[in-house]
Design an enzyme around this catalytic site. Structure first.
Site, PDB file in Angstrom:
ATOM      1  N   SER A 106      59.431   1.774  71.772  1.00 20.72           N
ATOM      2  CA  SER A 106      59.760   2.549  72.965  1.00 20.72           C
ATOM      3  C   SER A 106      59.672   4.025  72.618  1.00 20.72           C
ATOM      4  O   SER A 106      60.161   4.450  71.560  1.00 20.72           O
ATOM      5  CB  SER A 106      61.173   2.216  73.452  1.00 20.72           C
ATOM      6  OG  SER A 106      61.491   2.953  74.617  1.00 20.72           O
ATOM      7  N   HIS A 151      56.383   8.361  78.986  1.00 23.63           N
ATOM      8  CA  HIS A 151      57.174   7.260  78.445  1.00 23.63           C
ATOM      9  C   HIS A 151      56.260   6.046  78.287  1.00 23.63           C
ATOM     10  O   HIS A 151      55.380   5.803  79.111  1.00 23.63           O
ATOM     11  CB  HIS A 151      58.320   6.913  79.402  1.00 23.63           C
ATOM     12  CG  HIS A 151      58.870   5.537  79.223  1.00 23.63           C
ATOM     13  ND1 HIS A 151      58.548   4.489  80.053  1.00 23.63           N
ATOM     14  CD2 HIS A 151      59.704   5.029  78.290  1.00 23.63           C
ATOM     15  CE1 HIS A 151      59.165   3.388  79.656  1.00 23.63           C
ATOM     16  NE2 HIS A 151      59.875   3.690  78.589  1.00 23.63           N
ATOM     17  N   ARG A 189      57.209  -4.627  74.434  1.00 25.87           N
ATOM     18  CA  ARG A 189      58.290  -5.407  73.830  1.00 25.87           C
ATOM     19  C   ARG A 189      57.998  -6.904  73.916  1.00 25.87           C
ATOM     20  O   ARG A 189      57.219  -7.355  74.757  1.00 25.87           O
ATOM     21  CB  ARG A 189      59.616  -5.095  74.534  1.00 25.87           C
ATOM     22  CG  ARG A 189      59.578  -5.333  76.025  1.00 25.87           C
ATOM     23  CD  ARG A 189      60.795  -4.766  76.734  1.00 25.87           C
ATOM     24  NE  ARG A 189      60.714  -4.981  78.177  1.00 25.87           N
ATOM     25  CZ  ARG A 189      60.089  -4.176  79.024  1.00 25.87           C
ATOM     26  NH1 ARG A 189      59.497  -3.079  78.571  1.00 25.87           N
ATOM     27  NH2 ARG A 189      60.049  -4.445  80.311  1.00 25.87           N
TER      28      ARG A 189
END
Length: 308
Positions: free
Chosen positions: A98, A112, A116
């Site tokens: 992240s 951003h 995952r």
């Protein structure tokens, strides 16, 4: 890996660590002044840890954080089981990268990205696993060509996976990064996906990698174009004001932040997404014909950027 549905945790972890390394190297090159510090950490309970890498006070980036984590636990927290109640009581492993990049220059957008992998297991039951992630862009003084290029890159990431893939995950991103209490978008979106497993492990993993690899290809050209743009103190102040929206979203709505806090994650690494300097101003108003108003009226509206 015996078949398309048997997850290979080692392969995912190897990819995530290489993704973290590549992105840090490219961002440090673009900054030209500072490098990333590396902070390896372990959870106190002994069930996992991670590698946090942070660049601060650079020429280009005020703060850039790129975090890898691999944690496990005896049961998933409420943030992960709210829409999947059948997973309650299962053991889990979660790993991902992240990152949030806060530039100095208000003409460079904040960006951003997150990819995952989750796997939840229970005795005498088949494991349940899925991938999630995406990337999104939050401009302050926006440029149409940057927005179009960002979404072109997002579409390129999706192209090998069939028609409609970009449109599906682009809409999901617009819906997810919406600040409900402000009734406004956080930025211009990008891609967001979750619970991805229906096409089997190999195909799902390939998509996650494609998104992870595309992020820096999408963001770095925008940084290079805007990093020498002159800016005023008033423009800097607007950037710091708008960063407040980033804080509000991450602390109120963001699934990753909630998951990390609810699983007893490392607070320093979880909250590295927050900008180092923010201005909160009461009921701030902008002239109707200003670039600040243009951000709200034009850019912070869901739109088909590829048709622009």
């Amino acid at each position: 890996m015996n078949n398309n549905n048997e997850p290979d945790i080692h392969a995912v972890k190897t990819y995530l660590l290489s993704m973290q390394q590549d992105i840090c190297q490219q961002l440090a090159e673009e900054d030209g002044k500072q490098t990333f510090i590396t902070d390896e950490w372990q959870r106190e309970a002994g069930n996992g840890g991670g590698i946090t890498r942070v660049l601060t006070q650079g020429d280009v980036f005020e703060q850039a954080g790129v975090n890898f984590s691999h944690v496990s636990g005896k049961q998933l927290p409420a943030s992960a089981t709210a829409h999947r109640p059948e997973l309650a009581g299962r053991q889990f492993q979660a790993m991902g990268v992240s990152l949030v990049i806060h530039p100095n220059n208000p003409h460079i957008p904040t960006s951003h990205a997150n990819v995952r992998f989750f796997i939840a297991t229970k005795d005498n039951a088949a494991p349940v696993w899925w991938f999630g992630g995406g990337f999104d862009l939050t401009p302050y003084y926006a440029y149409k060509e940057d927005c179009i290029q960002w979404h072109q890159s997002a579409r390129q990431a999706c192209e090998p996976f069939g028609p409609g893939t970009y449109e599906k995950y682009k809409k999901w991103c617009d819906d997810y990064f919406y600040i409900k209490h402000r009734q406004e978008q956080r930025g211009i979106g990008g891609l967001f996906f979750d619970d991805l497993n229906e096409d089997g492990f190999v195909q799902s993993f390939a998509f996650m990698q494609r998104v992870g690899n595309q992020y820096i290809k999408a963001y770095r050209p925008i940084v290079a174009r805007r990093k020498t743009t002159p800016y005023s103190a008033a423009e800097k102040d607007f950037q710091l004001y708008r960063r407040g929206r980033y804080v509000e979203f991450n602390l109120v709505y963001d699934r990753g932040t909630l998951f990390g806090l609810q699983t007893g994650g490392r607070t320093e690494s979880i909250l590295m997404s927050l900008p180092p300097v923010v201005h909160f101003s009461y009921n701030k108003q902008f002239a109707a014909d200003s670039r600040e108003a243009e951000l709200y009226d034009y850019y912070l509206q869901p739109r088909d950027w590829l048709a622009e």
